[in-house]
Design an enzyme around this catalytic site. Structure first.
Site: not given
Length: 252
Positions: A107, A146, A244
Site C-alpha cells: 500500500y 494500491d 477501490h
C-alpha cells in the site's frame, strides 16, 4: 492459481458490505488487502476465510493504513516491512515467500494534496523498488496492491485535468516506470494494452463511480520469468464496498 488484490478502505467496514459473498464467489488462492485500518484482534473473521492462513502488517497509528494477506498455501517465510524503520511504521508491505515465487503486497503512500508528501513518496518509491529487486535475486516476484499512481494517460479518465495531481505527477509516473524497467511487467496492460475506461478507484465525490470517472492505481506486477504463466488479468468494478474495486490475475 488465482490471486486477488483489493484496497478495502477499512477491513471492519467492508465486512458489512458483502465481503464474505465476494470471497465465496471468487475463491482466491491468495487474497491481498490494503488499507485494512485495523489490527487482526480487532477484526471478526468471516467464515468464508476459514482454511486460509492470515498474515497482517498493521500501522503503529491506530485505524490507519495496514495490509493483510490470506493464503490457502502456507508460505515458507513472511517478512513485515522492508527492513527500514522510517518506512515500516505505517504497515505498508508484506512479503511472502513460496516455493516458486515471492509475493509482495503493498500500500504505497499517497503524495497528498498539493503534493506535500511527494519528497517522502519518491524516497519510498526507490526503497520499495530496491526491495523488489532484492527479492527478485532469490525467486521471481509478484507484487500487488494500491500503488497510488496512474502510470499512463490511458489509466485515468481525465489526464489533462489531473496533471501534477497526487498520483499523476511526472515524478510518480516516472518512478513507476523505473520500477517496471527494473524487470517487472504490468499484468493488466500486458494483456490489455489498448483497453480504456478500465479503472480501480473512483472518488466518492460527484457520483464519479456511476459515471466511471476513475483511475487505475491498483496493480499486479510480475517478474519477467512469470509473464509466460499469466493467463488473465482483470479488474472487477462490479464488486462494491470500497472506493477501490478488486483486481485479479490467474497464473498457470
Amino acid at each position: 492459481m488465482k490471486l486477488l488484490s483489493w484496497n478495502v478502505n477499512g477491513m471492519r467496514a467492508v465486512l458489512g458490505k458483502g465481503f464474505g459473498d465476494f470471497v465465496s464467489a471468487e475463491q482466491p488462492d491468495i487474497l491481498c488487502l490494503q488499507e485494512t485500518k485495523a489490527r487482526p484482534e480487532q477484526v471478526p473473521m468471516p467464515p468464508e476465510l476459514d482454511g486460509y492462513h492470515a498474515f497482517w502488517n498493521s500501522a503503529q497509528k491506530p485505524g490507519y493504513s495496514g495490509v493483510a494477506v490470506f493464503t490457502r498455501s502456507e508460505p515458507i517465510e513472511v517478512q513485515e516491512g522492508m527492513g527500514f524503520e522510517d518506512h515500516d511504521k505505517e504497515g505498508r508491505v508484506l512479503t511472502l515467500e513460496y516455493p516458486d515465487f515471492i509475493l509482495v503486497n503493498v500500500y504505497t503512500p499517497n503524495s497528498q494534496d498539493g503534493l506535500r508528501r511527494l519528497p517522502y513518496r519518491m524516497e519510498w518509491d526507490e526503497v520499495f523498488r530496491q526491495h523488489l529487486m532484492t527479492q527478485a535475486l532469490k525467486k521471481p516476484v509478484i507484487f500487488c496492491g494500491d500503488l497510488n499512481v496512474a502510470h499512463q494517460e490511458i489509466d485515468l479518465a481525465r489526464p489533462k485535468d489531473n496533471r501534477m495531481s497526487a498520483g499523476f505527477s511526472d515524478e510518480e509516473r516516472a518512478g513507476f516506470g523505473k520500477l517496471l524497467d527494473s524487470g517487472f511487467t504490468d499484468s493488466f496492460r500486458h494483456l490489455h494494452p489498448e483497453t480504456r475506461d478500465a479503472y480501480s478507484w473512483w472518488s466518492y465525490r460527484g457520483g464519479a463511480r456511476g459515471r466511471n470517472v476513475g483511475w487505475r492505481i491498483d496493480y499486479f506486477g510480475l517478474s519477467t520469468p512469470l509473464v509466460d504463466r499469466l493467463k488473465s488479468a482483470e479488474i472487477l468494478p462490479h464488486v462494491m464496498g470500497s472506493d477501490h474495486c478488486p483486481v485479479s490475475i490467474t497464473l498457470a
